[in-house]
Write an enzyme that holds these catalytic residues in place. Structure first.
Site, PDB file in Angstrom:
ATOM      1  N   GLY A   1      37.271  15.943  -4.160  1.00  0.00           N
ATOM      2  CA  GLY A   1      37.563  16.934  -3.136  1.00  0.00           C
ATOM      3  C   GLY A   1      38.951  16.751  -2.565  1.00  0.00           C
TER       4      GLY A   1
ATOM      5  N   ASP B   1      23.907  14.430   9.522  1.00  0.00           N
ATOM      6  CA  ASP B   1      23.728  13.221  10.318  1.00  0.00           C
ATOM      7  C   ASP B   1      24.543  12.095   9.685  1.00  0.00           C
ATOM      8  OD1 ASP B   1      22.798  11.575  12.306  1.00  0.00           O
ATOM      9  OD2 ASP B   1      20.835  11.239  11.389  1.00  0.00           O
TER      10      ASP B   1
ATOM     11  N   LYS C   1      41.748  15.694  -0.139  1.00  0.00           N
ATOM     12  CA  LYS C   1      41.848  14.570   0.781  1.00  0.00           C
ATOM     13  C   LYS C   1      42.006  15.064   2.218  1.00  0.00           C
ATOM     14  CE  LYS C   1      43.665  11.105  -2.429  1.00  0.00           C
ATOM     15  NZ  LYS C   1      44.745  10.123  -2.688  1.00  0.00           N
TER      16      LYS C   1
ATOM     17  N   ALA D   1      36.284   9.745  -3.207  1.00  0.00           N
ATOM     18  CA  ALA D   1      35.342  10.862  -3.321  1.00  0.00           C
ATOM     19  C   ALA D   1      36.067  12.104  -3.824  1.00  0.00           C
ATOM     20  CB  ALA D   1      34.697  11.151  -1.968  1.00  0.00           C
TER      21      ALA D   1
ATOM     22  N   LYS E   1      33.040   7.070   5.079  1.00  0.00           N
ATOM     23  CA  LYS E   1      34.186   7.706   5.715  1.00  0.00           C
ATOM     24  C   LYS E   1      34.866   6.728   6.672  1.00  0.00           C
ATOM     25  CE  LYS E   1      33.406  12.088   6.732  1.00  0.00           C
ATOM     26  NZ  LYS E   1      32.806  13.344   7.285  1.00  0.00           N
TER      27      LYS E   1
ATOM     28  N   MET F   1      42.988  14.822   6.343  1.00  0.00           N
ATOM     29  CA  MET F   1      44.152  14.378   7.100  1.00  0.00           C
ATOM     30  C   MET F   1      43.811  13.307   8.124  1.00  0.00           C
ATOM     31  SD  MET F   1      46.371  17.871   7.644  1.00  0.00           S
ATOM     32  CE  MET F   1      45.023  18.929   8.162  1.00  0.00           C
TER      33      MET F   1
END
Length: 582
Positions: A320, A374, A322, A318, A339, A324
């Protein structure tokens, strides 16, 4: 013997589902008296109780099956279980939900493995209603015509949706609505006696609001509308505003808000009606919005699998900065991110894998205040390897090997969350600054500050408030989506940075003052905006109070005192005037 076992399992699942639906309805129906009594904490407790109910019922049924049938996890048995169960639910009005409950019990018994349509309901057998056929109007909505005039219709509608406490000023509310209609609805629609108003019979409750939802049907077109109703907390209610813009209606049903408490007897038809009002909302999101979040997950999965069959693009890392704690990937043609918790976290992160999971569970159960996305949780999600880019596969092997099994044909992700894809705020700001789009930057910074403040009002401290942890929705709203450092606001200790005793202390690499685990120094938030002087100036102008520890202490005092602050899903500017008759 096997057939008898299959029939017993099917009956146990259906009995559990029936009990779940009964309890779900009982909890939901408590929202009305709580709203009328202005008992806002009770409404929030109802929301949490209803979310927790599903998992508890699935676990109860799973235990019953294990106790009754020795080989309950034998896959061959479940071909007969599914057939028996299908015969029991075929005539139900909530067959779609009953299939999903079956799937949940099956997954609990099989550890989310052996996911096949032969053994469970990957594809639904329930018939989905069409928006073009007549729904069960006796259960779904009331119909009004304009033959007796608009004033009479509004008056009748307010009578039909009367609460146990009176309208604060019915005449004023009618006149407010008339003024709104003249300003926002075409005159020929109002003047046409063939125009029909269809209003969902059930009222939607959430936090401190009640919502009347419907549509205006005219000349083969449809106009959605919502009438938010508020309690003045002195024994009367009033219409706060009217919403007819499709985007405004969509925001009320946003994926960033707590699920509605609304009584639904025929879920599929109810969702069909809602989808006709806001067609840009997916069926999955609409099920989520009214509390059937497991059905929303099932609908999302089916839609996603269909999308996979119809497309050929690859999953990729994705865009953006990264994270942690989580690694994030997406499918460019589908508006969702996936995710996964990393195997190891950066040393700056003092949290465990179990702690991350607990944070996501907290967000699921807490009031999201319109500012937290959500999520849906998946276990052992299987995807075709050919759809993964080489870069993404290398990333997964490097940072999340314990959560991913990769063979020649498939990638099995043992645990992940899905979330609506948004533009990361840092990327959005960089682009708007590059374009010298001052208006967009102003709105984004204002939204960022409002997001932080509204989360605080809901007793949530975001923790890591870097711009990369916030996203911009298609409506321009800023939403928080990185949950590994969130905490309850009331657990934080907001402090001012002590003055250094001598200059060398201020220049030292380490703080010259003690810092406890829950200490927060709001002055440090200024580092967020140090990237650009325009951003810093706007932030100080719009939300400089966030740098003052006293602002946070004052908010803590309000939250600890039980205050539930008004956070409504529409702008203050559109609220009706209550002070005077028009």
């Amino acid at each position: 013997m096997k057939q008898r076992d299959a029939e017993l399992i099917a009956l146990l699942i259906l009995d559990g589902f029936t009990d779940y639906r009964k309890q779900f309805k009982a909890i939901t129906l408590q929202a009305r008296p709580c709203f009328e009594a202005a008992d806002w904490p009770a409404i929030q407790c109802l929301s949490v109780e209803r979310i927790d109910l599903y998992g508890a019922m699935v676990e109860r049924v799973s235990r019953q099956i294990r106790a009754a049938i020795r080989d309950s996890a034998e896959s061959a048995l479940w071909v007969a279980v599914k057939a028996s169960y299908l015969s029991l639910i075929v005539a139900r009005d909530d067959a779609d939900l009953s299939e999903t409950f079956y799937n949940s019990v099956y997954c609990a018994l099989f550890g989310h493995r052996q996911i096949t349509d032969q053994l469970m309901f990957i594809s639904s057998t329930a018939q989905r209603p069409s928006q073009h056929r007549t729904l069960n109007t006796g259960q779904i909505y009331r119909r009004y015509t304009l033959k007796k005039g608009l004033i009479n219709v509004i008056n009748q509608l307010m009578d039909d949706y009367q609460f146990a406490i009176p309208w604060e000023n019915k005449r004023r509310d009618i006149r407010n609505l008339l003024r709104y209609i003249r300003a926002h609805v075409a005159a020929d629609i109002v003047a046409d006696e063939n125009t029909v108003i269809e209003v969902i019979q059930a009222i939607f409750y959430r936090n401190k609001g009640a919502y009347i939802v419907g549509r205006v049907q005219f000349n083969h077109h449809s106009l959605p509308f919502i009438l938010p109703i508020l309690n003045n907390e002195h024994g009367a209610v009033y219409i706060d505003t009217a919403l007819t813009d499709e985007n405004d209606v969509s925001i009320v049903f946003s994926f960033t808000r707590t699920y509605f408490l609304v009584d639904v007897d025929v879920p599929a038809e109810f969702i069909c009606f809602l989808h006709s009002l806001i067609p840009m909302k997916s069926i999955a999101e609409l099920y989520n919005s009214i509390g059937f979040y497991k059905q929303g997950k099932a609908e999302f999965y089916r839609d996603f699998m269909t999308h996979m069959e119809q497309t050929s693009d690859q999953f990729e890392v994705a865009p953006g900065t990264k994270g942690m704690v989580m690694t994030v990937f997406t499918l460019p043609s589908y508006p969702v991110v996936f995710k996964i918790i990393k195997d190891r976290f950066a040393s700056a992160k003092q949290i465990t894998r179990e702690g991350v999971i607990a944070k996501y569970q907290l967000v699921k159960r807490h009031d999201r205040a319109g500012r937290m996305a959500d999520t849906q949780e998946f276990v052992n999600l299987t995807l075709p390897r050919k759809r993964f880019s080489d870069t993404l596969l290398a990333e997964l092997k490097q940072v999340a090997a314990a959560s991913v099994d990769i063979d020649a044909d498939e990638v099995v992700i043992k645990h992940l969350w899905t979330e609506r894809r948004m533009i990361p705020l840092n990327i959005y700001l960089d682009e708007m600054l590059r374009q010298d789009n001052e208006q967009a930057v102003f709105l984004a910074i204002n939204e960022f500050g409002k997001c932080v403040k509204e989360l605080a009002a809901a007793n949530i401290f975001a923790g890591d408030m870097l711009f990369k942890n916030f996203g911009v929705t298609r409506h321009g709203r800023v939403v928080f989506y990185d949950y590994d450092e969130i905490s309850y606001l009331t657990e934080c200790n907001f402090r001012a940075i002590p003055e250094p005793l001598y200059p060398e202390q201020e220049l030292a690499a380490e703080p010259w003052y003690s810092v406890a685990a829950n200490d927060v120094f709001p002055e440090e938030f200024s580092l967020l905006t140090a990237c650009d002087h325009r951003v810093r100036r706007l932030f100080d102008q719009l939300h400089g109070d966030l740098l003052d520890p006293q602002w946070w202490v004052n908010m803590q005092t309000q939250v600890r005192g039980g205050a539930i602050i008004d956070l409504f899903p529409y702008r203050k500017l559109c609220r009706f005037d209550r002070k005077t008759l028009i």
